[in-house]
Design an enzyme around this catalytic site. Structure first.
Site, PDB file in Angstrom:
ATOM      1  CD  GLN A  80      -6.910  -4.783   3.468  1.00  0.00           C
ATOM      2  OE1 GLN A  80      -7.833  -5.590   3.578  1.00  0.00           O
ATOM      3  NE2 GLN A  80      -7.108  -3.500   3.270  1.00  0.00           N
ATOM      4  CE  LYS A 139      -7.956  -0.388   5.572  1.00  0.00           C
ATOM      5  NZ  LYS A 139      -6.674  -0.373   4.864  1.00  0.00           N
ATOM      6  CG  HIS A 158      -1.906   0.944   1.446  1.00  0.00           C
ATOM      7  ND1 HIS A 158      -1.669   2.249   1.779  1.00  0.00           N
ATOM      8  CD2 HIS A 158      -3.256   0.810   1.332  1.00  0.00           C
ATOM      9  CE1 HIS A 158      -2.838   2.886   1.869  1.00  0.00           C
ATOM     10  NE2 HIS A 158      -3.808   2.040   1.601  1.00  0.00           N
TER      11      HIS A 158
HETATM   12  C1  LIG Z   1      -5.713   0.432   4.636  1.00  0.00           C
HETATM   13  C2  LIG Z   1      -4.320   0.028   4.551  1.00  0.00           C
HETATM   14  C3  LIG Z   1      -3.291   0.850   5.030  1.00  0.00           C
HETATM   15  C4  LIG Z   1      -3.542   2.218   5.571  1.00  0.00           C
HETATM   16  O1  LIG Z   1      -4.396   2.203   6.663  1.00  0.00           O
HETATM   17  P1  LIG Z   1      -4.962   3.562   7.267  1.00  0.00           P
HETATM   18  O2  LIG Z   1      -6.055   3.104   8.157  1.00  0.00           O
HETATM   19  O3  LIG Z   1      -5.456   4.385   6.092  1.00  0.00           O
HETATM   20  O4  LIG Z   1      -3.842   4.228   7.965  1.00  0.00           O
HETATM   21  C5  LIG Z   1      -2.007   0.373   4.961  1.00  0.00           C
HETATM   22  N1  LIG Z   1      -1.727  -0.832   4.460  1.00  0.00           N
HETATM   23  C6  LIG Z   1      -2.673  -1.647   3.993  1.00  0.00           C
HETATM   24  C7  LIG Z   1      -2.299  -2.997   3.469  1.00  0.00           C
HETATM   25  C8  LIG Z   1      -3.995  -1.240   4.007  1.00  0.00           C
HETATM   26  O5  LIG Z   1      -4.944  -2.048   3.541  1.00  0.00           O
END
Ligand SMILES: *Cc1c(COP(=O)(O)O)cnc(C)c1O
Length: 404
Positions: A201, A224, A121
């Protein structure tokens, strides 16, 4: 076995309508929905115990501090950290990664190497590029194969005594690939490199065991995993957190301040300057309790069924290609249809009440690898159903006819 209808009733938003249609929410990779217990816990905090923490002797401040620290211990147990002071509250994965990257500025020398993977990411790429600019360190990239799997033999040949830190996600947000992080951590340690795992994730699907993985850092977001936005955890091994300088200066992170010299507080407070998201931190604990009640075994069973069903049904559509066919995969399907822009499909299915993500998913290097502008990503949670997947497949078929 999960009673899916009972689970769905825990999430009030799942009975909402979008564009006049019942919501089908397949954008769980961007953020999960929240169960009523989480929503209630947030309100309860503000209604009953709102006060600043670690500051006052008054009763409310004590209650808020206790609830916050109880949540920290809950998260410690959840990820099996050795000490609760290895568990730092952050605003999310991005914050956690930046905290570590910033700390390494005082450790790296020109010519040192940082290894990232091609699956990262942007929030696990950009902070390291900024660190390279600051220190003269060099960023090296672990390549992937056509299935979207990291090529471990290439990883091995990139590792050397120049490697100071390896940073890789546990599960890819764009493709859903599960990386062999335990094996990668052992190989990095063999050359003396530290390892940060981006678990953003992974935590909605599994319970990471940081001691078993033996990672040096593990970062994730609350939002998440059924928790509130603006919350997250950075796990760091005690010896690393003691070695790194603080990220931000301010209240709470000091022992003593004079204009000549300031000494820093002990862990974890050294890294927790300022008033944090107190309600969020407490409620993240509620979210973790909720997920554990549902049970990660049940979550994985349900999500595996959904992944298999979606893969099979989507591949019935002629001209549809799925990106990332790794053996080990979480419940994410990233796809395109020949000759149709992902955005156009996303817009049409949205009109039908179906939320999927379209675009590069903050992972442009992966899109460049496949020579595509982006994909349509459907990411499933345990509260999704096969019927919802069937509805998506019908919507995608409809969109294909309209657009071709
Ligand atoms: C969503 C995500 C991030 C960033 O997370 P934030 O909540 O926006 O700080 C980083 N790495 C992965 C693999 C993600 O899915």
């Amino acid at each position: 076995m999960l009673d899916i209808q009972k689970i769905r009733a825990d999430f009030p938003i799942l009975s909402e309508k979008v564009n006049g249609k019942p919501l089908i929410y397949f954008d769980n990779g961007a953020t999960s929905q929240k169960p009523q217990v989480v929503i209630d816990a947030e309100a309860k905090y503000y209604q009953e115990i709102n006060a600043n923490i670690h500051r006052g002797v008054h009763t409310l401040s004590q209650l808020a501090t206790d609830a916050y620290e109880i949540s920290r211990v809950k998260l410690q147990h959840h990820i099996n950290a050795k000490f609760s002071h290895e568990v730092l509250f952050t605003s999310g994965t991005t914050h956690g990664i930046n905290l570590v990257a910033n700390g390494f500025a005082s450790i790296l020398k020109p010519g040192d190497e940082i290894l990232v993977s091609s699956l990262e990411h942007h929030s696990n790429i950009v902070p390291w590029q900024m660190l390279c600019e600051k220190t003269g360190a060099v960023l090296k990239v672990i390549p992937i194969n056509e299935e979207g799997e990291l090529i471990i033999s290439e990883y091995e040949s990139l590792l050397s005594e120049k490697t100071k830190i390896v940073t890789v996600n546990h599960i890819s947000n764009a493709l859903g690939v599960i990386n062999p992080v335990k094996e990668m951590i052992a190989k990095a340690h063999a050359v003396g490199a530290a390892v940060l795992i981006d678990g953003a994730q992974a935590v909605p699907h599994l319970k990471p065991d940081v001691q078993d993985l033996d990672c040096d850092f593990y970062a994730f977001s609350g939002h998440k995993m059924c928790g509130p936005t603006g919350t997250g955890i950075l796990y760091g091994k005690e010896e690393w957190l003691n070695k790194l300088p603080p990220y931000q200066g301010g209240g709470e992170m000091i022992k003593e301040v004079t204009f000549e010299k300031t000494t820093y507080a002990d862990l974890p407070h050294k890294f927790e300057a300022g008033t944090p998201n107190i309600a969020g931190g407490i409620v993240l604990g509620t979210a973790v309790d909720y997920l554990n009640e549902v049970g990660f075994g049940n979550i994985q069973l349900q999500e595996k069924k959904l992944l298999e069903h979606a893969t099979k049904r989507l591949l019935e559509i002629e001209g549809l290609r799925i990106y990332g066919n790794a053996k080990n995969k979480a419940s994410v399907v990233s796809f395109n249809i020949d000759g149709i822009h992902p955005y156009d499909i996303g817009s049409i299915v949205d009109k039908l009440g179906i939320a999927v993500r379209t675009g590069h998913h903050c992972a442009q290097p992966i899109m460049n690898f496949f020579c595509i502008p982006g994909t349509i990503r459907a990411s499933f949670s345990f509260y999704n159903t096969k019927e919802e997947i069937d509805a998506m497949v019908e919507a995608v078929k409809k969109a294909k006819i309209m657009l071709s």
